[in-house]
Motif scaffolding. Structure first.
Motif, PDB file in Angstrom:
ATOM      1  N   GLY A   1      -0.060   9.044  -4.541  1.00  0.00           N
ATOM      2  CA  GLY A   1      -1.078   8.035  -4.810  1.00  0.00           C
ATOM      3  C   GLY A   1      -1.097   7.537  -6.234  1.00  0.00           C
ATOM      4  O   GLY A   1      -1.725   6.517  -6.528  1.00  0.00           O
ATOM      5  N   GLY A   2      -0.397   8.226  -7.158  1.00  0.00           N
ATOM      6  CA  GLY A   2      -0.308   7.749  -8.528  1.00  0.00           C
ATOM      7  C   GLY A   2       0.781   6.724  -8.743  1.00  0.00           C
ATOM      8  O   GLY A   2       1.012   6.267  -9.869  1.00  0.00           O
ATOM      9  N   SER A   3       1.460   6.313  -7.674  1.00  0.00           N
ATOM     10  CA  SER A   3       2.519   5.311  -7.775  1.00  0.00           C
ATOM     11  C   SER A   3       1.959   3.967  -8.224  1.00  0.00           C
ATOM     12  O   SER A   3       0.823   3.605  -7.886  1.00  0.00           O
ATOM     13  N   THR A   4       2.765   3.210  -8.963  1.00  0.00           N
ATOM     14  CA  THR A   4       2.336   1.857  -9.320  1.00  0.00           C
ATOM     15  C   THR A   4       2.277   0.945  -8.102  1.00  0.00           C
ATOM     16  O   THR A   4       1.712  -0.145  -8.169  1.00  0.00           O
ATOM     17  N   TYR A   5       2.862   1.367  -6.969  1.00  0.00           N
ATOM     18  CA  TYR A   5       2.714   0.645  -5.692  1.00  0.00           C
ATOM     19  C   TYR A   5       1.258   0.645  -5.196  1.00  0.00           C
ATOM     20  O   TYR A   5       0.827  -0.254  -4.493  1.00  0.00           O
ATOM     21  N   THR A   6       0.527   1.698  -5.521  1.00  0.00           N
ATOM     22  CA  THR A   6      -0.726   1.987  -4.835  1.00  0.00           C
ATOM     23  C   THR A   6      -1.748   0.849  -4.860  1.00  0.00           C
ATOM     24  O   THR A   6      -2.412   0.610  -3.851  1.00  0.00           O
ATOM     25  N   PRO A   7      -1.912   0.097  -5.967  1.00  0.00           N
ATOM     26  CA  PRO A   7      -2.872  -1.011  -5.916  1.00  0.00           C
ATOM     27  C   PRO A   7      -2.556  -2.053  -4.840  1.00  0.00           C
ATOM     28  O   PRO A   7      -3.476  -2.704  -4.325  1.00  0.00           O
ATOM     29  N   GLU A   8      -1.276  -2.212  -4.497  1.00  0.00           N
ATOM     30  CA  GLU A   8      -0.932  -3.085  -3.364  1.00  0.00           C
ATOM     31  C   GLU A   8      -1.556  -2.547  -2.082  1.00  0.00           C
ATOM     32  O   GLU A   8      -2.133  -3.287  -1.278  1.00  0.00           O
ATOM     33  N   LEU A   9      -1.449  -1.243  -1.896  1.00  0.00           N
ATOM     34  CA  LEU A   9      -2.023  -0.596  -0.723  1.00  0.00           C
ATOM     35  C   LEU A   9      -3.550  -0.712  -0.735  1.00  0.00           C
ATOM     36  O   LEU A   9      -4.173  -1.035   0.284  1.00  0.00           O
ATOM     37  N   ILE A  10      -4.148  -0.484  -1.879  1.00  0.00           N
ATOM     38  CA  ILE A  10      -5.603  -0.540  -2.007  1.00  0.00           C
ATOM     39  C   ILE A  10      -6.114  -1.943  -1.695  1.00  0.00           C
ATOM     40  O   ILE A  10      -7.121  -2.118  -1.001  1.00  0.00           O
TER      41      ILE A  10
END
Length: 422
Positions: free
Chosen positions: A8-17
């Motif tokens: 969840g600390g991936s920089t991808y995560t805001p896309e998911l959020i």
């Protein structure tokens, strides 16, 4: 409903959020747990995630933790998006194969095998802890190489489905070219993860009119430009290959390019540093535009759709492109091969839709890479230099014994800290 995101600390995560926030009627998440051992990154990503939820009026609770067992406890679904070894390992995956004149890529070829060897044992450990803590939870795997990782999960008896964003990217691209809603575009998508072809583009659903020939006639140049392939190649194929097929169809050209420019890993690492600075801004409450260049476009929408269908309620799309067991769908592959095709997805899992006969031009390459994936999984599960060598020798992007020997030594040398058997 509780979901956990491992990595969840991936920089991808805001896309998911952002997807969870926008599509909350499809997937009504009450608690979202971001799990990651990198505490500093997790704090930055978690802070932005909470601001995104607040900005979009989502009432769900976002929790961050480095405790895996606590994070997955009680989760209805666990999403895996981890990168063992981080961008430093990816940089190696993309560079040392070039010394033998082979493509350097993090999900296929020699670099992809290295990633599989690092990743499969870690994912299986996480999945076993999910099973002990919460045996009813679904595991959605976005961790590459998705096909090999998903097969490892399924063979170990886990409730797992693999997910990739290539198909949804094509769906959105084609819808834009055609001027129609994405929901009205159904793809005849067939192959293995990162080895797929769009053999039909149908209006409305699997029985709809196939407009792929018209699409290529009118928009073939735009599609070819996106894929970085000559237009005449698409015209001769009559289908749209995944952009990963360029590693096969233009191998030597790609190697020449990779030898003369910075690696994609270096580009992404620089992007991640900038993104993390942005995420620390307390005024930022939306995913930044730069994230669109990071990769993973539409991942959130695909993940929401898949989770909604697996968790019941009928809110997800009836048909989705996923990675799951073949089970006779492609008769030229073993039943336990993991393929990437359209499937009917529900609370009992994914059932592939029937696939028309596949041109030998694609079927042969699928069979070759399936054999490699079988050998790669054995190497990931049991280790040993000879197993690594056999997997590399079987891969069509390697295929010569001298290269396979040299690459085996390179792979082991660069990944020793991640390989328990060395």
């Amino acid at each position: 409903m509780k979901l956990a995101v491992v990595g969840g600390g991936s920089t991808y995560t805001p896309e998911l959020i952002d997807g969870f926030a926008r599509l909350r009627d499809t997937l009504p998440v009450e608690e979202l747990v971001l799990v990651d051992p990198a505490a500093e990154r997790l704090e930055l990503v978690g802070g932005l995630a909470r601001r995104i939820f607040a900005r979009q009026g989502h009432g769900g609770r976002i929790v961050t933790t480095s405790d895996l067992d606590a994070g997955i406890d009680g989760a209805d679904a666990v999403l895996l998006q981890l990168r063992v070894g981080g961008q430093a390992a990816r940089e190696q995956d993309e560079t040392w194969p070039l010394e033998c004149g082979c493509v350097g890529q993090e999900t296929t070829g020699a670099g992809g095998l290295a990633k599989a060897l690092r990743t499969v044992p870690v994912v299986l450990d996480i999945a076993e802890r999910v099973r002990r803590t919460n045996p009813g939870a679904w595991i959605i795997d976005f961790t590459n190489p998705v096909g090999i990782v998903t097969r490892a999960l399924l063979e170990a008896g886990h409730k797992a489905v693999g997910l990739c964003n290539v198909a949804i990217g094509f769906q959105r691209k084609f819808a834009g070219l055609l001027g129609i809603a994405p929901v009205d575009v159904h793809l005849d998508h067939v192959g293995l993860n990162h080895l797929t072809w769009e053999t039909g583009v149908r209006l409305g659903g699997p029985e709809g009119e196939d407009i792929l020939p018209k699409l290529l006639a009118v928009h073939g140049e735009a599609v070819a430009t996106d894929l970085r392939l000559p237009r005449h190649v698409l015209d001769r194929l009559g289908v749209v290959p995944s952009y990963y097929l360029r590693y096969y169809y233009a191998h030597d050209e790609v190697v020449r390019e990779q030898r003369t420019k910075p690696s994609r890993a270096a580009e992404v690492a620089a992007m991640e540093r900038e993104l993390l600075k942005m995420y620390g801004d307390p005024e930022l409450a939306e995913k930044p535009a730069l994230l669109g260049k990071r990769g993973g476009a539409y991942y959130s929408e695909a993940a929401v759709d898949l989770a909604a269908s697996l968790l019941g309620g009928g809110a997800g799309s009836p048909y989705q492109v996923v990675n799951t067991y073949n089970k006779g769908t492609l008769p030229f592959l073993p039943d336990d091969a993991v393929i990437e095709v359209q499937a009917a997805v529900g609370s009992s899992g994914a059932t592939p839709l029937p696939v028309p006969s596949v041109d030998p031009l694609y079927a042969g390459l699928m069979a070759n890479v399936t054999a490699y994936e079988d050998l790669a999984l054995q190497a990931a599960l049991h280790g040993g230099r000879e197993r690594v060598f056999r997997a590399l020798l079987a891969h069509p992007l390697v295929g010569q014994y001298a290269y396979a020997d040299a690459l085996t030594d390179q792979l082991i040398a660069h990944n020793r800290e991640h390989l328990a058997w060395t």
